[in-house]
Design a protein around this motif. Structure first.
Motif, mmCIF file in Angstrom:
data_model
loop_
_atom_site.group_PDB
_atom_site.id
_atom_site.type_symbol
_atom_site.label_atom_id
_atom_site.label_comp_id
_atom_site.label_asym_id
_atom_site.label_seq_id
_atom_site.Cartn_x
_atom_site.Cartn_y
_atom_site.Cartn_z
ATOM 1 N N VAL A 90 0.852 -1.181 0.000
ATOM 2 C CA VAL A 90 0.000 0.000 0.000
ATOM 3 C C VAL A 90 0.892 1.236 0.000
ATOM 4 N N GLY A 91 0.529 2.232 -0.804
ATOM 5 C CA GLY A 91 1.304 3.459 -0.865
ATOM 6 C C GLY A 91 2.155 3.550 -2.115
ATOM 7 N N ARG A 92 2.922 4.617 -2.208
ATOM 8 C CA ARG A 92 3.749 4.854 -3.380
ATOM 9 C C ARG A 92 4.956 3.925 -3.415
ATOM 10 N N THR A 93 5.309 3.553 -4.608
ATOM 11 C CA THR A 93 6.509 2.723 -4.787
ATOM 12 C C THR A 93 7.644 3.499 -5.442
ATOM 13 N N SER A 94 7.304 4.610 -6.132
ATOM 14 C CA SER A 94 8.334 5.439 -6.766
ATOM 15 C C SER A 94 8.745 6.557 -5.825
ATOM 16 N N VAL A 95 9.956 7.058 -6.019
ATOM 17 C CA VAL A 95 10.519 8.097 -5.169
ATOM 18 C C VAL A 95 10.770 9.336 -6.007
ATOM 19 N N ASP A 96 10.321 10.490 -5.528
ATOM 20 C CA ASP A 96 10.557 11.771 -6.193
ATOM 21 C C ASP A 96 11.879 12.331 -5.706
ATOM 22 N N SER A 97 12.838 12.444 -6.605
ATOM 23 C CA SER A 97 14.178 12.895 -6.218
ATOM 24 C C SER A 97 14.199 14.365 -5.848
ATOM 25 N N ASN A 98 13.188 15.132 -6.266
ATOM 26 C CA ASN A 98 13.152 16.560 -5.960
ATOM 27 C C ASN A 98 12.527 16.867 -4.597
ATOM 28 N N SER A 99 12.015 15.852 -3.958
ATOM 29 C CA SER A 99 11.362 16.068 -2.672
ATOM 30 C C SER A 99 12.393 16.087 -1.551
ATOM 31 N N HIS A 100 12.118 16.902 -0.563
ATOM 32 C CA HIS A 100 13.007 17.005 0.590
ATOM 33 C C HIS A 100 12.180 16.828 1.854
ATOM 34 N N ARG A 101 12.753 16.100 2.779
ATOM 35 C CA ARG A 101 12.052 15.872 4.028
ATOM 36 C C ARG A 101 11.974 17.179 4.810
ATOM 37 N N PRO A 102 10.760 17.588 5.240
ATOM 38 C CA PRO A 102 10.630 18.840 6.001
ATOM 39 C C PRO A 102 11.331 18.733 7.342
ATOM 40 N N PRO A 103 11.722 19.865 7.909
ATOM 41 C CA PRO A 103 12.380 19.822 9.222
ATOM 42 C C PRO A 103 11.431 19.292 10.280
ATOM 43 N N PRO A 104 11.947 18.630 11.273
ATOM 44 C CA PRO A 104 11.067 18.090 12.327
ATOM 45 C C PRO A 104 10.333 19.199 13.062
ATOM 46 N N ALA A 105 9.074 18.965 13.329
ATOM 47 C CA ALA A 105 8.265 19.954 14.041
ATOM 48 C C ALA A 105 8.639 19.970 15.512
ATOM 49 N N PRO A 106 8.590 21.125 16.142
ATOM 50 C CA PRO A 106 8.900 21.173 17.577
ATOM 51 C C PRO A 106 7.860 20.411 18.380
ATOM 52 N N VAL A 107 8.315 19.865 19.488
ATOM 53 C CA VAL A 107 7.419 19.109 20.352
ATOM 54 C C VAL A 107 6.457 20.087 21.044
ATOM 55 N N PRO A 108 5.146 19.925 20.835
ATOM 56 C CA PRO A 108 4.201 20.874 21.451
ATOM 57 C C PRO A 108 4.099 20.670 22.952
ATOM 58 N N ASN A 109 3.801 21.740 23.626
ATOM 59 C CA ASN A 109 3.616 21.703 25.072
ATOM 60 C C ASN A 109 2.141 21.960 25.384
ATOM 61 N N PRO A 110 1.353 20.909 25.636
ATOM 62 C CA PRO A 110 -0.083 21.116 25.865
ATOM 63 C C PRO A 110 -0.382 21.903 27.130
ATOM 64 N N LEU A 111 0.581 21.992 28.046
ATOM 65 C CA LEU A 111 0.336 22.727 29.285
ATOM 66 C C LEU A 111 0.170 24.224 29.041
ATOM 67 N N LYS A 112 0.608 24.705 27.864
ATOM 68 C CA LYS A 112 0.444 26.121 27.548
ATOM 69 C C LYS A 112 -1.024 26.503 27.406
ATOM 70 N N LEU A 113 -1.878 25.503 27.168
ATOM 71 C CA LEU A 113 -3.309 25.796 27.065
ATOM 72 C C LEU A 113 -3.848 26.413 28.348
ATOM 73 N N PHE A 114 -3.250 26.033 29.481
ATOM 74 C CA PHE A 114 -3.749 26.520 30.758
ATOM 75 C C PHE A 114 -3.356 27.971 31.016
ATOM 76 N N THR A 115 -2.529 28.549 30.162
ATOM 77 C CA THR A 115 -2.167 29.953 30.319
ATOM 78 C C THR A 115 -3.136 30.881 29.592
ATOM 79 N N ALA A 116 -4.045 30.317 28.795
ATOM 80 C CA ALA A 116 -5.042 31.123 28.080
ATOM 81 C C ALA A 116 -6.348 31.083 28.865
ATOM 82 N N PRO A 117 -6.803 32.196 29.418
ATOM 83 C CA PRO A 117 -8.011 32.181 30.259
ATOM 84 C C PRO A 117 -9.249 31.687 29.523
ATOM 85 N N ASP A 118 -9.407 32.056 28.242
ATOM 86 C CA ASP A 118 -10.613 31.631 27.528
ATOM 87 C C ASP A 118 -10.621 30.121 27.314
#
Length: 229
Positions: free
Chosen positions: A47-75
């Motif tokens: 299942v999925g693609r079998t060919s590889v696009d040579s022009n594609s680049h892996r995006p930089p890793p996303a920063p790890v989110p901190n869910p505790l920041k939600l508690f700093t928003a009063p709404d």
């Protein structure tokens, strides 16, 4: 039996995902044209693609989110607090059905008690179908009042026509909070009243029909409350 069923079902799902399903995390494979790391590839890649696009680049890793920041928003904190009370009340009623019904209605078998949960499911189905229409109905009322207050004559009808093609979020002045939360107070009172009535009929050991009816009715405002939050 429930434990073993869940364990077997989870194990089967894990084996199927490990054998056949490709990695889809964009940080790893982009749009699917970047090969995943060897440790993250399926054993049988059918299942999925079998060919590889040579022009594609892996995006930089996303920063790890901190869910505790939600508690700093009063709404957000208020929304979380309100929804947590609704959820905790719902599960307090649902989780105690088997124990309470077995104690107060000894003539019921385990199968009969299991069937009592159908009232909750039926009420949830009705509430889910009605809650969206209720929100849409209230939204249309607020929208009409708003666009009539910001203009007059031909401008009003033109604004209403434009409003039918967009949501209130497209207009910075549109009172979206009022449109969504205006019914919240009434439905919280309705939900609370049904929960209190349900507790009373259980304590009074009334006919079995009474708690089942209140279970069904209690589920009507629940989906709308959760949507409002």
């Amino acid at each position: 039996a429930i434990f073993w069923f869940l364990m077997i079902a989870t194990s089967v799902s894990l084996v199927i995902v490990t054998l056949f399903f490709p990695e889809t995390l964009r940080a790893q494979v982009g749009n699917g044209s970047i090969p995943a790391p060897k440790w993250n590839r399926p054993l049988i890649p059918i299942v999925g693609r079998t060919s590889v696009d040579s022009n594609s680049h892996r995006p930089p890793p996303a920063p790890v989110p901190n869910p505790l920041k939600l508690f700093t928003a009063p709404d957000l904190l208020l929304n979380l607090f309100g929804s947590s009370i609704v959820y905790s009340t719902y599960y307090a009623v649902t989780a105690t059905i088997a124990t309470l019904f077995d104690r107060d209605y000894p003539s019921l078998t385990e199968t009969d008690i299991g069937l009592c949960y159908l009232s909750i499911g039926g009420g949830g189905m009705v509430g889910t179908a009605v809650s969206g229409k209720t929100l849409d109905w209230r939204y249309q009322i607020v929208k009409r009042k708003y666009y009539r207050s910001v203009g007059s004559g031909a401008n009003v009808s033109e604004k209403e026509k434009q409003a039918d093609k967009r949501t209130g979020r497209d207009d910075e002045g549109f009172p979206i909070e009022k449109a969504r939360l205006q019914l919240q107070f009434y439905f919280i009172c309705l939900f609370s009243a049904f929960v209190i009535a349900y507790g009373w009929v259980i304590q009074a050991n009334t006919s079995l029909a009474a708690p089942l009816v209140f279970q069904f009715i209690r589920e009507y405002p629940l989906p709308l409350l959760l949507e409002l939050f």
